[in-house]
Design an enzyme around this catalytic site. Structure first.
Site, PDB file in Angstrom:
ATOM      1  N   ALA A  65      -5.726   4.461  25.388  1.00 27.17           N
ATOM      2  CA  ALA A  65      -6.015   3.083  24.993  1.00 27.17           C
ATOM      3  C   ALA A  65      -6.717   2.407  26.162  1.00 27.17           C
ATOM      4  O   ALA A  65      -6.591   2.851  27.310  1.00 27.17           O
ATOM      5  CB  ALA A  65      -4.712   2.364  24.673  1.00 27.17           C
ATOM      6  N   GLY A 109      -3.332   7.502  24.338  1.00 26.30           N
ATOM      7  CA  GLY A 109      -3.775   7.316  22.957  1.00 26.30           C
ATOM      8  C   GLY A 109      -4.822   8.344  22.536  1.00 26.30           C
ATOM      9  O   GLY A 109      -4.972   8.635  21.340  1.00 26.30           O
ATOM     10  N   GLU A 112      -2.867  11.172  21.415  1.00 25.98           N
ATOM     11  CA  GLU A 112      -2.187  10.776  20.172  1.00 25.98           C
ATOM     12  C   GLU A 112      -3.133  10.794  18.973  1.00 25.98           C
ATOM     13  O   GLU A 112      -2.769  11.244  17.888  1.00 25.98           O
ATOM     14  CB  GLU A 112      -1.552   9.383  20.348  1.00 25.98           C
ATOM     15  N   GLU A 132       1.412   7.491  30.031  1.00 25.03           N
ATOM     16  CA  GLU A 132       1.754   6.064  29.914  1.00 25.03           C
ATOM     17  C   GLU A 132       2.861   5.647  30.878  1.00 25.03           C
ATOM     18  O   GLU A 132       2.901   4.511  31.328  1.00 25.03           O
ATOM     19  CB  GLU A 132       2.182   5.739  28.477  1.00 25.03           C
TER      20      GLU A 132
HETATM   21  C1  HXC Z   1      -9.775   1.612  30.510  1.00 30.63           C
HETATM   22  C2  HXC Z   1     -10.541   3.431  31.673  1.00 30.63           C
HETATM   23  C3  HXC Z   1      -9.508   4.236  31.151  1.00 30.63           C
HETATM   24  C4  HXC Z   1      -8.594   3.626  30.238  1.00 30.63           C
HETATM   25  C5  HXC Z   1     -10.692   5.446  32.465  1.00 30.63           C
HETATM   26  N1  HXC Z   1     -11.249   4.220  32.477  1.00 30.63           N
HETATM   27  N2  HXC Z   1      -9.638   5.473  31.671  1.00 30.63           N
HETATM   28  N3  HXC Z   1     -10.657   2.137  31.348  1.00 30.63           N
HETATM   29  N4  HXC Z   1      -8.767   2.325  29.954  1.00 30.63           N
HETATM   30  N5  HXC Z   1      -7.627   4.302  29.643  1.00 30.63           N
HETATM   31  C6  HXC Z   1     -12.421   3.772  33.241  1.00 30.63           C
HETATM   32  C7  HXC Z   1     -12.114   3.588  34.706  1.00 30.63           C
HETATM   33  O1  HXC Z   1     -11.535   2.325  34.943  1.00 30.63           O
HETATM   34  C8  HXC Z   1     -13.489   3.715  35.309  1.00 30.63           C
HETATM   35  O2  HXC Z   1     -14.179   2.486  35.116  1.00 30.63           O
HETATM   36  C9  HXC Z   1     -14.155   4.759  34.431  1.00 30.63           C
HETATM   37  O3  HXC Z   1     -13.422   4.768  33.202  1.00 30.63           O
HETATM   38  C10 HXC Z   1     -14.102   6.161  35.025  1.00 30.63           C
HETATM   39  O4  HXC Z   1     -12.762   6.445  35.329  1.00 30.63           O
HETATM   40  P1  HXC Z   1     -12.291   7.012  36.765  1.00 30.63           P
HETATM   41  O5  HXC Z   1     -10.844   6.744  36.875  1.00 30.63           O
HETATM   42  O6  HXC Z   1     -13.159   6.483  37.836  1.00 30.63           O
HETATM   43  O7  HXC Z   1     -12.584   8.565  36.563  1.00 30.63           O
HETATM   44  P2  HXC Z   1     -11.841   9.782  37.253  1.00 30.63           P
HETATM   45  O8  HXC Z   1     -11.602   9.507  38.706  1.00 30.63           O
HETATM   46  O9  HXC Z   1     -12.637  10.985  36.878  1.00 30.63           O
HETATM   47  O10 HXC Z   1     -10.391   9.871  36.570  1.00 30.63           O
HETATM   48  C11 HXC Z   1     -10.294  10.202  35.207  1.00 30.63           C
HETATM   49  C12 HXC Z   1      -8.882   9.868  34.683  1.00 30.63           C
HETATM   50  C13 HXC Z   1      -8.531   8.397  35.033  1.00 30.63           C
HETATM   51  C14 HXC Z   1      -7.841  10.796  35.336  1.00 30.63           C
HETATM   52  C15 HXC Z   1      -8.870  10.115  33.172  1.00 30.63           C
HETATM   53  O11 HXC Z   1      -9.610   7.566  34.589  1.00 30.63           O
HETATM   54  C16 HXC Z   1      -7.269   7.893  34.383  1.00 30.63           C
HETATM   55  O12 HXC Z   1      -6.165   8.209  34.844  1.00 30.63           O
HETATM   56  N6  HXC Z   1      -7.414   7.064  33.338  1.00 30.63           N
HETATM   57  C17 HXC Z   1      -6.258   6.442  32.666  1.00 30.63           C
HETATM   58  C18 HXC Z   1      -5.530   7.430  31.788  1.00 30.63           C
HETATM   59  C19 HXC Z   1      -4.302   6.787  31.123  1.00 30.63           C
HETATM   60  O13 HXC Z   1      -3.412   6.274  31.808  1.00 30.63           O
HETATM   61  N7  HXC Z   1      -4.298   6.784  29.791  1.00 30.63           N
HETATM   62  C20 HXC Z   1      -3.213   6.131  29.009  1.00 30.63           C
HETATM   63  C21 HXC Z   1      -3.584   4.718  28.645  1.00 30.63           C
HETATM   64  S1  HXC Z   1      -2.269   3.863  27.796  1.00 30.63           S
HETATM   65  P3  HXC Z   1     -14.847   1.693  36.366  1.00 30.63           P
HETATM   66  O14 HXC Z   1     -15.384   0.467  35.734  1.00 30.63           O
HETATM   67  O15 HXC Z   1     -13.757   1.487  37.357  1.00 30.63           O
HETATM   68  O16 HXC Z   1     -15.899   2.643  36.865  1.00 30.63           O
HETATM   69  C22 HXC Z   1      -2.323   4.403  26.198  1.00 30.63           C
HETATM   70  C23 HXC Z   1      -1.283   3.801  25.245  1.00 30.63           C
HETATM   71  C24 HXC Z   1      -1.572   4.052  23.784  1.00 30.63           C
HETATM   72  O17 HXC Z   1      -3.107   5.209  25.840  1.00 30.63           O
HETATM   73  C25 HXC Z   1      -0.881   3.035  22.903  1.00 30.63           C
HETATM   74  C26 HXC Z   1      -1.514   2.848  21.522  1.00 30.63           C
HETATM   75  C27 HXC Z   1      -1.137   1.589  20.746  1.00 30.63           C
END
Ligand code: HXC
Length: 258
Positions: A65, A109, A112, A132
């Site tokens: 998400a 997500g 999911e 998460e």
């Molecule tokens: C918003 C995101 C994002 C996310 C990455 N980006 N994931 N933005 N939401 N989930 C953005 C970063 O901010 C960054 O933007 C750009 O994408 C590239 O990401 P980096 O982190 O610089 O890339 P990298 O170093 O290669 O790392 C990749 C990664 C990391 C390991 C996937 O991005 C990461 O950990 N992302 C979050 C993963 C996560 O926690 N997902 C769960 C979300 S909660 P900028 O502008 O800084 O360049 C969820 C709940 C669901 O899903 C509920 C449903 C109702």
């Protein structure tokens, strides 16, 4: 219709939806999930579509998400305008076969949504995770329910509690994905599978999907009873007599209901 966060095309009877927010690793913002739900509704109504492939980029299927959007939400806003119920569930509700073709990150997500699809074909570079917990929340789009059903309690607990990622090889070994293929072949293999499904009898494919999904939801005796009723009802279809006649006559079946 033009979409901002996804790309949509049809190839024969297969609909292909590609997440397209490269700047955010295909993070699933409200606009994206709304567009996704809109296309799925259209594909469901479109008699020319027999199967859908859902995919992302080489680097990310979807990194979850959109955290920057979620950051601004509070309990009441999430409860009153529940994005999960409004749009995300469109994937789980979709009645035609849908395949996830996953390369790179399928996190939170993203994992999911992939699990809401009927099966997942993964590239060797795929990484699955429910991170998460690192954000101070838990999976909120079915992850705590579908992951244990796919990989068992031990691995699901491990992934949801530690937030670690699972690579493609472990995902295949654990039953999360149906096949692992080289990254460059991912879309071709997914399209081949989708095309194979799309030439079958669509009502029979939909009933098969419905029946397999019952295995998730009800006990064995009720599930087998449901399966038997649906199986019997298929003998009311011309496609059943065509399929069986074609076998007996040693020719390819041409299903009418596609
Ligand atoms: C918003 C995101 C994002 C996310 C990455 N980006 N994931 N933005 N939401 N989930 C953005 C970063 O901010 C960054 O933007 C750009 O994408 C590239 O990401 P980096 O982190 O610089 O890339 P990298 O170093 O290669 O790392 C990749 C990664 C990391 C390991 C996937 O991005 C990461 O950990 N992302 C979050 C993963 C996560 O926690 N997902 C769960 C979300 S909660 P900028 O502008 O800084 O360049 C969820 C709940 C669901 O899903 C509920 C449903 C109702």
């Amino acid at each position: 219709m033009a979409y901002k966060t996804i790309q949509v095309k049809t190839e024969g009877r297969v609909g292909v939806i590609t997440f397209s927010r490269p700047e955010a690793l295909n993070a699933l913002c409200d606009e994206l999930t709304t567009e996704l739900a809109t296309v799925l509704t259209a594909f469901e109504k479109d008699g020319g579509i027999g199967c859908v492939v859902l995919t992302g980029s080489k680097k990310a299927f979807a990194a979850g998400a959109d955290i920057k959007e979620l950051q601004a939400r509070d309990f009441v806003s999430l409860y009153m305008q529940d994005p999960f119920a409004e749009t995300w569930e469109a994937v789980a509700r979709f009645r035609k076969p849908i395949i996830a073709a996953v390369s790179g990150y399928a996190l939170g997500g993203g994992c999911e949504i992939a699990m809401m699809c009927d099966f997942i074909i993964a590239s060797q570079t795929a990484k699955f995770g429910q991170p998460e917990i690192n954000l101070g929340v838990m999976p909120g789009a079915g992850g705590t329910q579908r992951l244990p059903r796919a990989v068992g309690k031990a691995k699901a607990m491990d992934m949801c509690l530690t937030g670690r990622m699972m690579d493609a090889e472990e995902a295949e070994r654990s039953g999360l994905v149906s096949r692992v293929v080289p990254a460059e072949d991912l879309l071709d293999v997914a399209m081949e599978a989708a095309e194979a499904i799309a030439v079958k009898s669509l009502p029979v494919a939909m009933m098969t999907k419905e029946s397999v999904n019952r295995a998730y939801e009800i006990g064995l005796t009720e599930g087998v009873r449901f399966e038997r009723r649906v199986f019997q009802s298929q003998f009311a279809l011309e496609d059943q007599s065509e399929g069986m006649s074609a076998f007996a006559e040693k020719r390819a079946a041409h299903f009418k209901h596609r």
